[in-house]
Design a protein around this motif. Structure first.
Motif, PDB file in Angstrom:
ATOM      1  N   LYS A 150       0.819  -1.206   0.000  1.00 20.74           N
ATOM      2  CA  LYS A 150       0.000   0.000   0.000  1.00 20.74           C
ATOM      3  C   LYS A 150       0.855   1.260   0.000  1.00 20.74           C
ATOM      4  O   LYS A 150       0.583   2.224  -0.720  1.00 20.74           O
ATOM      5  N   VAL A 151       1.894   1.268   0.804  1.00 23.23           N
ATOM      6  CA  VAL A 151       2.755   2.456   0.891  1.00 23.23           C
ATOM      7  C   VAL A 151       3.492   2.672  -0.427  1.00 23.23           C
ATOM      8  O   VAL A 151       3.621   3.813  -0.900  1.00 23.23           O
ATOM      9  N   SER A 152       3.990   1.598  -1.038  1.00 24.96           N
ATOM     10  CA  SER A 152       4.715   1.756  -2.298  1.00 24.96           C
ATOM     11  C   SER A 152       3.808   2.285  -3.399  1.00 24.96           C
ATOM     12  O   SER A 152       4.206   3.159  -4.183  1.00 24.96           O
ATOM     13  N   VAL A 153       2.566   1.792  -3.460  1.00 23.81           N
ATOM     14  CA  VAL A 153       1.622   2.296  -4.458  1.00 23.81           C
ATOM     15  C   VAL A 153       1.328   3.780  -4.213  1.00 23.81           C
ATOM     16  O   VAL A 153       1.281   4.585  -5.156  1.00 23.81           O
ATOM     17  N   ALA A 154       1.145   4.144  -2.948  1.00 25.07           N
ATOM     18  CA  ALA A 154       0.869   5.542  -2.632  1.00 25.07           C
ATOM     19  C   ALA A 154       2.057   6.439  -2.966  1.00 25.07           C
ATOM     20  O   ALA A 154       1.886   7.547  -3.493  1.00 25.07           O
ATOM     21  N   VAL A 155       3.272   5.968  -2.680  1.00 29.34           N
ATOM     22  CA  VAL A 155       4.464   6.772  -2.979  1.00 29.34           C
ATOM     23  C   VAL A 155       4.629   6.946  -4.482  1.00 29.34           C
ATOM     24  O   VAL A 155       4.911   8.049  -4.963  1.00 29.34           O
ATOM     25  N   VAL A 156       4.455   5.862  -5.242  1.00 29.47           N
ATOM     26  CA  VAL A 156       4.566   5.970  -6.693  1.00 29.47           C
ATOM     27  C   VAL A 156       3.464   6.870  -7.245  1.00 29.47           C
ATOM     28  O   VAL A 156       3.691   7.653  -8.181  1.00 29.47           O
ATOM     29  N   GLY A 157       2.251   6.786  -6.664  1.00 28.34           N
ATOM     30  CA  GLY A 157       1.181   7.672  -7.102  1.00 28.34           C
ATOM     31  C   GLY A 157       1.529   9.137  -6.908  1.00 28.34           C
ATOM     32  O   GLY A 157       1.256   9.978  -7.769  1.00 28.34           O
ATOM     33  N   LEU A 158       2.160   9.459  -5.776  1.00 30.11           N
ATOM     34  CA  LEU A 158       2.607  10.837  -5.561  1.00 30.11           C
ATOM     35  C   LEU A 158       3.745  11.201  -6.515  1.00 30.11           C
ATOM     36  O   LEU A 158       3.817  12.319  -7.018  1.00 30.11           O
ATOM     37  N   ALA A 159       4.641  10.244  -6.749  1.00 31.43           N
ATOM     38  CA  ALA A 159       5.769  10.520  -7.654  1.00 31.43           C
ATOM     39  C   ALA A 159       5.292  10.802  -9.065  1.00 31.43           C
ATOM     40  O   ALA A 159       5.896  11.610  -9.777  1.00 31.43           O
TER      41      ALA A 159
END
Length: 578
Positions: A150-159
């Motif tokens: 979940k955190v990786s998806v959220a970080v990539v979404g922000l990136a």
């Protein structure tokens, strides 16, 4: 009490939504994924009976799968989205806790939990106390897997809301996924040097450390889960903003013709759309890293294929080209005296061909060949990709999210992740097929394959583009209705899985799901290995045959793969067209 009630309610909502969603083709896809996942989980549990080092390495692979799988498949499972609860006034931490519990409801967590039973097996083999520790270690390890995802998806979404972030995330994701695709290289390396000790100290190995008596690892898992939960809660509160890249300082588009306007519009989209920036850099990173991975074993034979691999992956990433336009498709249909397909083909070629040519020529020059085979594959794949991208997108269009509505999760460009994934795998197989004639001629007759590659590339570019153009002209309003409503009219569907019997459905899924194994690795790649003198190579059967049978065995596997795909197509066709 309030948090517990929220989490229970969200879990029940997830169960209810999945119960009504897993039907038809989606249920078949989920069932196939569950079977494959169960086989992988069984293999992981088997490692618990053999070598703890390999078990730690196996859990590292599962961790990478949890991180990269959702990114590659459009943002992962978002049956329940944070936006659905924005008006309820829930705190970020309470919302994150509820969504976390609901994330454990599904096929993927169940399969991963099965694989993590290897911890219990390892604990039982060591003693009663170790087996008792394995129970909370298994639960915490699964929680870490899900939260890291979940955190990786959220970080990539922000990136993806900034161009540098989209490019960097694409490079990293492509490199890691390529490493997973070439996992056999690392297993061979581990067989020569042993599993590196670092895999024990990755978060994926902490559960196994706890089971083996390193009690601090259990506390570390619990602390990491809490930290990830807090990080996810903070990231959820930042999902509302939309990605609006600045257009200041851009030169205005100038085109003298309607076709020129389409090309200019597409090239501007390739330069501005952050999702396309991510896709392009992902395909580039994947191609280079996939071809360069065997260098760790001292073999550079795959380097020349970086360019062709980049082309195939780029085509798969853009297989839903018209779907990503959203309802703006009506602008395409209403543009007079212009060939939208030809314009998109030229723009796709302009964005990808220079990169593919530079990669191919540079790496082939470094290794010294094989020039005929590589120069035969390059034009064949470029022509096949430019012909298939608009054709597959027009015939298999998956309704996409309008670009201006991707604010919450830019990775999610469609509501139907299963449809996008199937379309991408179909594109991989079809683009590879377009290069088979040129590749075989180059293997058997050398430079004659280059001429065949040029001819087949031109024919695919022109002929498949013509079919896509006719599809848009004849079915344009229907495609726009599919894009707007998200529902495909039954009368226009060419392949009807729902009308098939269970036996025919099973045959079709086996053919489409496993046809690539004899076609690509056991057929095409094995023939390449035989040509390069790489004998007795891992699981490629042709490399173990006597000299007179190597090419016939590889050709037989290619024929088997083509026959499987042909059988699948024949089975799913409507009876009236057989």
């Amino acid at each position: 009490m309030a948090v517990a009630l929220t989490t229970l309610t969200m879990a029940r909502m997830k169960v209810a939504m999945l119960r009504h969603a897993f039907r038809g083709t989606r249920a078949q896809t989920a069932g196939t994924g569950a079977v494959l996942g169960a086989l992988l989980a069984a293999g992981t549990i088997y490692l618990a009976f053999t070598d703890p080092d390999l078990l730690a390495a196996g859990y590292a692979v599962w961790l990478l799968g949890w991180i990269l799988g959702p990114i590659f498949m459009g943002g992962g499972d978002e049956t329940l989205r944070p936006e659905y609860f924005s008006l309820l006034g829930l705190s970020p931490r309470r919302l994150a806790a509820g969504l976390l519990v609901s994330a454990f409801v599904g096929v993927a967590p169940l399969v991963s939990l099965t694989a993590l039973l290897g911890l219990l097996v390892a604990g039982v083999r060591l003693g009663v106390a170790n087996a008792l520790v394995a129970v909370p270690a298994t639960a915490l390890q699964l929680a870490v897997f899900v939260l890291l995802s979940k955190v990786s998806v959220a970080v990539v979404g922000l990136a993806l809301r900034t161009r540098p972030g989209a490019i960097v995330s694409g490079l990293l994701n492509g490199a890691i996924l390529a490493a997973l695709g070439q996992i056999w290289v690392f297993f061979m390396l581990f067989g020569q040097t042993g599993v590196p000790a670092v895999v024990w100290y990755l978060p994926s190995g902490w559960g196994l450390l706890a089971v083996q008596g390193e009690w601090w690892a259990l506390g570390a898992l619990a602390l990491l889960a809490l930290l990830l939960l807090g990080a996810w809660a903070a990231l959820l509160s930042r999902r509302a903003g939309a990605a609006r890249p600045s257009t200041r300082g851009r030169r205005p588009m100038r085109a003298a013709t309607a076709n020129g306007a389409i090309v200019a519009k597409e090239l501007r989209t390739w330069s501005r759309d952050l999702v396309r920036n991510h896709q392009l850099t992902f395909a580039l990173s994947y191609g280079v890293c996939f071809a360069a991975s065997p260098l760790v074993l001292g073999w550079d034979g795959m380097l020349p294929y970086a360019g062709p691999i980049f082309i195939v992956m780029a085509a798969a990433m853009t297989s839903n080209l018209y779907g990503t336009d959203g309802t703006a498709l009506w602008l395409t249909l209403m543009t007079p005296s212009a060939s939208d397909v030809r314009g998109r083909q030229l723009a796709w070629l302009s964005a990808h061909a220079p990169v593919a040519i530079v990669l191919t020529v540079a790496f082939t020059a470094v290794t010294g060949g094989p020039w005929p085979l590589i120069l035969a594959l390059l034009p064949a794949l470029l022509g096949g990709a430019t012909g298939l991208v608009p054709l597959v997108s027009a015939y298999g269009l998956v309704p996409g999210t309008d670009p201006h509505r991707r604010a919450g999760n830019p990775l999610r460009t469609s509501e139907d992740d299963g449809g996008l994934t199937g379309l991408a795998y179909l594109m991989l197989a079809l683009v590879l097929l377009t290069a088979v004639p040129a590749g075989l001629v180059a293997i058997w007759y050398g430079w004659a394959g280059v001429a065949v590659g040029v001819v087949t590339g031109v024919l695919c570019h022109w002929g498949l583009g013509l079919l896509a153009e006719r599809r848009l002209r004849s079915q344009g309003p229907e495609l726009l209705d599919v894009m707007r409503s998200g529902r495909k009219p039954q009368a226009t569907m060419k392949f009807r899985f729902e009308e098939l019997s269970k036996t025919h459905k099973t045959i079709a899924w086996l053919c489409f799901g496993f046809g690539a194994i004899p076609l690509v690795p056991q057929g095409i790649i094995a023939a390449v290995f035989v040509t390069n003198g790489m004998l007795r190579h891992t699981w490629f059967l042709a490399t173990y045959m006597p000299s007179g049978l190597r090419y016939p065995v590889a050709a037989a596997f290619v024929a088997l793969g083509l026959a499987m795909y042909g059988t699948g197509v024949w089975v799913v066709k409507p009876r009236s067209s057989r």
